[in-house]
Design a protein around this motif. Structure first.
Motif, PDB file in Angstrom:
ATOM      1  N   THR A   1      41.571  43.849  65.119  1.00 45.18           N
ATOM      2  CA  THR A   1      40.836  44.076  64.278  1.00 45.18           C
ATOM      3  C   THR A   1      42.279  44.138  63.085  1.00 45.18           C
ATOM      4  OG1 THR A   1      39.487  45.323  65.178  1.00 45.18           O
ATOM      5  CG2 THR A   1      39.512  45.151  62.590  1.00 45.18           C
ATOM      6  N   ILE A   2      41.948  42.791  62.369  1.00 46.47           N
ATOM      7  CA  ILE A   2      43.117  42.230  61.107  1.00 46.47           C
ATOM      8  C   ILE A   2      42.111  42.761  59.718  1.00 46.47           C
ATOM      9  CG2 ILE A   2      44.274  40.561  59.617  1.00 46.47           C
ATOM     10  CD1 ILE A   2      43.895  38.545  62.554  1.00 46.47           C
ATOM     11  N   VAL A   3      42.924  43.747  58.766  1.00 42.32           N
ATOM     12  CA  VAL A   3      42.187  44.647  57.488  1.00 42.32           C
ATOM     13  C   VAL A   3      42.521  43.385  56.417  1.00 42.32           C
ATOM     14  CG1 VAL A   3      41.087  46.050  56.613  1.00 42.32           C
ATOM     15  CG2 VAL A   3      41.450  45.938  59.201  1.00 42.32           C
ATOM     16  N   ALA A   4      42.258  43.124  55.403  1.00 41.29           N
ATOM     17  CA  ALA A   4      42.524  43.167  53.721  1.00 41.29           C
ATOM     18  C   ALA A   4      41.828  43.778  53.351  1.00 41.29           C
ATOM     19  CB  ALA A   4      42.286  41.703  53.869  1.00 41.29           C
ATOM     20  N   TYR A   5      42.556  44.962  52.814  1.00 41.70           N
ATOM     21  CA  TYR A   5      42.708  46.146  50.952  1.00 41.70           C
ATOM     22  C   TYR A   5      42.295  45.606  49.995  1.00 41.70           C
ATOM     23  CZ  TYR A   5      42.742  49.549  55.372  1.00 41.70           C
ATOM     24  OH  TYR A   5      42.408  49.836  56.884  1.00 41.70           O
ATOM     25  N   MET A   6      41.483  45.167  49.846  1.00 42.17           N
ATOM     26  CA  MET A   6      41.310  44.702  48.135  1.00 42.17           C
ATOM     27  C   MET A   6      41.340  45.509  47.333  1.00 42.17           C
ATOM     28  SD  MET A   6      40.822  41.358  49.087  1.00 42.17           S
ATOM     29  CE  MET A   6      39.414  40.127  48.132  1.00 42.17           C
ATOM     30  N   ALA A   7      42.814  45.261  46.063  1.00 36.22           N
ATOM     31  CA  ALA A   7      42.358  45.975  45.321  1.00 36.22           C
ATOM     32  C   ALA A   7      40.989  46.500  44.066  1.00 36.22           C
ATOM     33  CB  ALA A   7      43.772  45.050  43.818  1.00 36.22           C
ATOM     34  N   ASP A   8      40.105  45.842  44.295  1.00 41.17           N
ATOM     35  CA  ASP A   8      38.446  46.298  44.038  1.00 41.17           C
ATOM     36  C   ASP A   8      38.619  47.427  44.769  1.00 41.17           C
ATOM     37  OD1 ASP A   8      38.294  44.629  45.771  1.00 41.17           O
ATOM     38  OD2 ASP A   8      36.587  43.374  44.325  1.00 41.17           O
ATOM     39  N   GLY A   9      38.499  47.737  46.148  1.00 43.05           N
ATOM     40  CA  GLY A   9      38.372  48.255  46.828  1.00 43.05           C
ATOM     41  C   GLY A   9      37.290  47.572  47.682  1.00 43.05           C
ATOM     42  N   THR A  10      37.308  46.695  47.992  1.00 50.30           N
ATOM     43  CA  THR A  10      36.526  45.992  49.111  1.00 50.30           C
ATOM     44  C   THR A  10      37.347  45.991  50.396  1.00 50.30           C
ATOM     45  OG1 THR A  10      35.745  44.562  47.482  1.00 50.30           O
ATOM     46  CG2 THR A  10      35.537  43.841  49.578  1.00 50.30           C
ATOM     47  N   VAL A  11      36.916  45.688  51.342  1.00 50.02           N
ATOM     48  CA  VAL A  11      37.669  46.402  52.736  1.00 50.02           C
ATOM     49  C   VAL A  11      37.099  44.475  53.468  1.00 50.02           C
ATOM     50  CG1 VAL A  11      37.645  46.438  54.645  1.00 50.02           C
ATOM     51  CG2 VAL A  11      37.700  48.009  52.564  1.00 50.02           C
ATOM     52  N   LEU A  12      37.970  43.299  54.238  1.00 52.50           N
ATOM     53  CA  LEU A  12      37.705  42.661  54.487  1.00 52.50           C
ATOM     54  C   LEU A  12      38.256  42.787  55.883  1.00 52.50           C
ATOM     55  CD1 LEU A  12      38.199  39.459  51.891  1.00 52.50           C
ATOM     56  CD2 LEU A  12      36.326  40.656  52.356  1.00 52.50           C
ATOM     57  N   ILE A  13      37.497  42.304  56.723  1.00 53.90           N
ATOM     58  CA  ILE A  13      37.841  42.173  58.356  1.00 53.90           C
ATOM     59  C   ILE A  13      37.562  40.915  58.279  1.00 53.90           C
ATOM     60  CG2 ILE A  13      37.208  42.953  60.538  1.00 53.90           C
ATOM     61  CD1 ILE A  13      35.962  45.424  59.863  1.00 53.90           C
ATOM     62  N   THR A  14      39.174  40.236  58.695  1.00 50.81           N
ATOM     63  CA  THR A  14      39.147  38.863  58.142  1.00 50.81           C
ATOM     64  C   THR A  14      40.336  38.267  59.045  1.00 50.81           C
ATOM     65  OG1 THR A  14      39.374  36.498  57.593  1.00 50.81           O
ATOM     66  CG2 THR A  14      40.025  39.056  56.225  1.00 50.81           C
ATOM     67  N   GLY A  15      40.410  36.784  60.016  1.00 52.89           N
ATOM     68  CA  GLY A  15      41.818  36.376  59.974  1.00 52.89           C
ATOM     69  C   GLY A  15      42.011  36.391  61.433  1.00 52.89           C
ATOM     70  N   TYR A  16      42.733  35.672  62.418  1.00 55.35           N
ATOM     71  CA  TYR A  16      42.803  35.937  63.466  1.00 55.35           C
ATOM     72  C   TYR A  16      44.497  35.083  64.006  1.00 55.35           C
ATOM     73  CZ  TYR A  16      44.352  31.366  61.173  1.00 55.35           C
ATOM     74  OH  TYR A  16      44.574  29.526  61.093  1.00 55.35           O
ATOM     75  N   ILE A  17      44.179  35.413  64.658  1.00 54.56           N
ATOM     76  CA  ILE A  17      46.212  35.526  66.004  1.00 54.56           C
ATOM     77  C   ILE A  17      46.331  34.183  66.210  1.00 54.56           C
ATOM     78  CG2 ILE A  17      47.091  36.287  67.378  1.00 54.56           C
ATOM     79  CD1 ILE A  17      45.402  39.259  67.380  1.00 54.56           C
ATOM     80  N   ASP A  18      47.107  33.258  66.169  1.00 57.70           N
ATOM     81  CA  ASP A  18      47.439  32.477  66.102  1.00 57.70           C
ATOM     82  C   ASP A  18      48.953  32.219  67.806  1.00 57.70           C
ATOM     83  OD1 ASP A  18      48.633  29.689  67.027  1.00 57.70           O
ATOM     84  OD2 ASP A  18      48.982  29.452  64.914  1.00 57.70           O
ATOM     85  N   THR A  19      48.404  31.835  69.103  1.00 63.13           N
ATOM     86  CA  THR A  19      49.125  31.678  69.483  1.00 63.13           C
ATOM     87  C   THR A  19      50.095  30.275  70.431  1.00 63.13           C
ATOM     88  OG1 THR A  19      47.625  32.144  71.405  1.00 63.13           O
ATOM     89  CG2 THR A  19      48.624  33.935  70.518  1.00 63.13           C
ATOM     90  N   SER A  20      49.967  29.339  69.136  1.00 61.44           N
ATOM     91  CA  SER A  20      49.891  27.623  69.447  1.00 61.44           C
ATOM     92  C   SER A  20      51.872  27.440  70.109  1.00 61.44           C
ATOM     93  CB  SER A  20      49.528  27.358  68.322  1.00 61.44           C
ATOM     94  OG  SER A  20      49.445  27.485  66.889  1.00 61.44           O
ATOM     95  N   GLU A  21      51.976  28.705  69.217  1.00 59.42           N
ATOM     96  CA  GLU A  21      53.763  27.776  68.675  1.00 59.42           C
ATOM     97  C   GLU A  21      54.179  28.056  70.267  1.00 59.42           C
ATOM     98  OE1 GLU A  21      56.385  29.262  65.937  1.00 59.42           O
ATOM     99  OE2 GLU A  21      54.612  28.790  64.175  1.00 59.42           O
ATOM    100  N   GLU A  22      55.628  28.461  70.387  1.00 65.92           N
ATOM    101  CA  GLU A  22      56.670  28.022  71.913  1.00 65.92           C
ATOM    102  C   GLU A  22      56.773  29.621  72.433  1.00 65.92           C
ATOM    103  OE1 GLU A  22      58.938  25.266  73.016  1.00 65.92           O
ATOM    104  OE2 GLU A  22      57.415  23.897  73.603  1.00 65.92           O
TER     105      GLU A  22
END
Length: 663
Positions: free
Chosen positions: A553-574
């Motif tokens: 789970t990837i989380v961004a905690y905003m300064a205004d109190g909002t919590v975003l569960i967002t983003g992804y894991i990139d495994t494309s590089e060698e």
């Protein structure tokens, strides 16, 4: 005129009586139909006796008077010439009889003939010729000029190249023939080859008297190249007949292509958009670049010659639709925000959409009681960006937690975000239905004692609640994740660019292109993109650091109190894996986290900073800023020492068995 010479050996006729000897030469090498102009026999002769008899030469092998060619009474020595014209008519053998009579004095007489030679002067009847060129491109004319001995002669002229040929008949003194381009099928893998021209001489009766030949070189001219044919481009996954950046593909096909005359196709190559195919069709990858995209077709034949053509398409600039803001608050029926009395939901959604073609957005909002399965759509929602309305009027229970899903779709892409409305705020409550108590918060489960997050549960002077939270804490896998006190060894307060390095361990970008500015402020870091698109905040790890067999789970905690569960894991590089945290432009981020496991906004573990010292140690595994100090040594030499950290003041230095830094 050419001459053939026949030479005989010396002849001796000895004794007192008559004697004779036959010489039979053979004529060879006369061309067919040769015209003999003159034949001459020459010799020298002599006699060893003062009173010789007669010495004679006869045609044939017998001393027949009618065939006598020459005679003389030899004295001490003499020579002779005999005309044989008319007797020698061609190749073959003839005979000459050399004879002497008896010596009149009755004594021995020796007669000799030396230097015997027959010279045959003749004219070759076979015509000669010249060419106006010996190397020529197929498709051009070759001229032949003929020199003939007799005006009654005609000629057969044959032009040949491999298995191809053409013969002109009844030719007098000249002929011209254009070598067909089709003859290049004799050299499918070469640009030139050897041919021939043969001129055969015919007498007045039409009989062949012989032929002469010459070589020529036939080439495939510079214009003999492949033909590309027709190139077509077909839109795949478009909108309104338009190619859309990041979503559309293009199928390029070529037809009607051909090799240069007489050759075969060796290869067809299509390139463009970073894609390529050794075939007569190509389905591109996603068209990542806006503007003009050109696809090139290269046709190569078996002679190694190439021809190219191209087709261009226009790709419309497009960025995926993005939710730039959403509102989910408890409120009263008139829209007044209230955590204690709010039994309605104040909902709103803003988005950024690319205006291209007839593109339009549709906003749909769904709700459910937190923890239940089914979503219910709120009907009649206005799709305008920034629209806010009161929903579920007086239907939002104070003791329930509600989850809302905002779905925004245009004709190409979809964006979704969720938000949670917590139970209402209360000093103390007892729920008979749930058999539960609440202090500062409503209980949401059976047999539950609910305590507000900002309340502390104390046992004497011990914060029992904090001990419980410590026990249940889940490790944050990100480095330098506390943006309120970030490690920033580069020392700037702001950064800008695309894929810009800012605070330690982080890259910031606007995808798929554009730039982003990073501003380090009190209480967090603000990220703003030039195009108003999504911010991509990237941290990379060595392969194997993350257990990719498990969910994260990837989380961004905003300064205004909002919590975003967002983003992804990139495994494309060698060699590296990347964590991409995404959020709208203009967001001020307080901290970010990566947890192993699946969490919602309500089940997330509390964010706990590692502390600056621990974060610095983690960051310096990847990047260190070094200071240097000068060292004056005992022999007055000078050296430079690297200090792993910036020291409070320039240190004093003692040089002994080891360096000692003090400050």
């Amino acid at each position: 005129m050419p001459t053939i010479k026949l030479t005989g050996s010396d002849i001796w006729l000895k004794g007192t009586g008559a004697a004779s000897q036959v010489w039979t030469p053979t004529v060879s090498g006369l061309p067919g139909g040769a015209i003999i102009n003159k034949v001459t026999l020459t010799f020298a002769s002599g006699n060893t006796y003062a009173s010789p008899g007669r010495t004679e030469i006869f045609w044939g092998t017998e001393a027949v008077a009618a065939n006598r060619l020459w005679y003389v009474s030899l004295s001490a020595g003499s020579g002779g010439t005999v005309d044989l014209t008319g007797r020698v008519t061609g190749n073959g053998s003839f005979s000459l009889l050399f004879r002497k009579t008896a010596n009149s004095a009755g004594s021995q007489s020796n007669v000799y003939f030396s230097g015997i030679e027959v010279a045959i002067d003749y004219t070759n009847p076979i015509s000669t010729f010249s060419l106006d060129k010996t190397t020529l491109d197929a498709g051009t004319a070759l001229g032949v000029t003929i020199s003939r001995v007799d005006s009654s002669y005609t000629h057969r002229v044959t032009f040949a190249f491999g298995s191809r040929s053409y013969t002109a008949t009844g030719v007098g003194t000249s002929v011209s023939y254009t070598i067909p381009v089709a003859w290049l099928d004799q050299i499918p893998n070469a640009v030139s080859g050897t041919g021939s021209v043969k001129v055969e001489t015919l007498d007045s009766s039409g009989a062949s008297m012989g032929a002469v030949s010459a070589s020529i070189t036939i080439t495939a001219g510079a214009g003999v190249v492949p033909t590309v044919g027709a190139i077509t481009a077909t839109l795949l996954d478009g909108m309104d007949g338009l190619y859309i950046q990041g979503h559309s593909k293009c199928r390029v096909a070529v037809s009607g292509y051909s090799a240069g005359e007489g050759a075969t196709i060796a290869s067809v190559l299509i390139t463009g958009n970073g894609d390529s195919a050794w075939a007569d069709n190509l389905t591109s990858g996603l068209l990542r670049t806006a503007g003009t995209v050109t696809f090139t077709v290269t046709v190569k034949d078996s002679r190694g010659r190439e021809a190219s053509g191209s087709i261009s398409i226009t790709v419309e600039a497009y960025t995926d639709i993005a939710i730039t803001g959403r509102t989910a608050l408890r409120c009263t029926s008139d829209g007044t925000v209230s955590r204690t009395k709010g039994k309605s939901a104040k909902l709103g959604c803003s988005y950024a959409m690319t205006a291209v073609g007839s593109n339009a957005a549709t906003v749909r909002v769904y709700w459910r009681v937190y923890g239940t399965e089914a979503w219910t759509e709120i009907t009649g929602w206005d799709s305008a960006s920034g629209y806010t309305a009161v929903a579920l009027t007086d239907a939002v229970a104070l003791d329930e937690r509600y989850e809302f899903r905002f779905s925004v779709a245009d004709k190409v892409s979809v964006a979704e975000q969720t938000a949670v409305i917590a139970p209402g705020s209360v000093f103390m409550v007892w729920s008979k239905i749930r058999n539960a108590f609440g202090f500062g918060a409503y209980p949401t489960g059976e047999k539950q004692v609910a305590i507000a997050e900002d309340w502390r549960l104390m046992l004497g002077s011990t914060d029992v609640g904090n001990a419980i939270r410590q026990r249940d804490r889940v490790r944050n896998l990100l480095d330098n994740s506390d943006f309120t006190n970030p490690v920033n060894q580069r020392g700037q307060r702001s950064y800008s660019g695309n894929f810009v390095r800012s605070i330690d361990r982080w890259l910031a970008a606007e995808g798929p292109s554009g730039s982003v500015s990073v501003k380090i402020e009190d209480g967090g870091i603000t990220f703003t993109t030039s195009g108003g698109g999504i911010v991509y905040l990237i941290q990379r790890f060595e392969k194997g650091y993350l257990d990719l067999s498990k969910q994260h789970t990837i989380v961004a905690y905003m300064a205004d109190g909002t919590v975003l569960i967002t983003g992804y894991i990139d495994t494309s590089e060698e060699t590296m894996d990347g964590v991409n945290v995404t959020f709208p432009s203009g967001s001020k981020i307080k901290c970010v986290a990566l947890y192993e496991g699946v969490y919602t906004a309500d089940t997330l573990p509390p964010y706990v900073p590692k502390g600056y010292a621990a974060e610095l140690a983690e960051c310096q595994r990847y990047y260190q800023k070094y200071n240097t100090v000068g060292l004056t040594c005992r022999n007055n030499g000078y050296a430079t020492a690297l200090l792993p950290v910036v020291m409070r003041v320039t240190p004093t230095i003692s040089v002994g068995t080891r360096l000692l830094f003090t400050s």
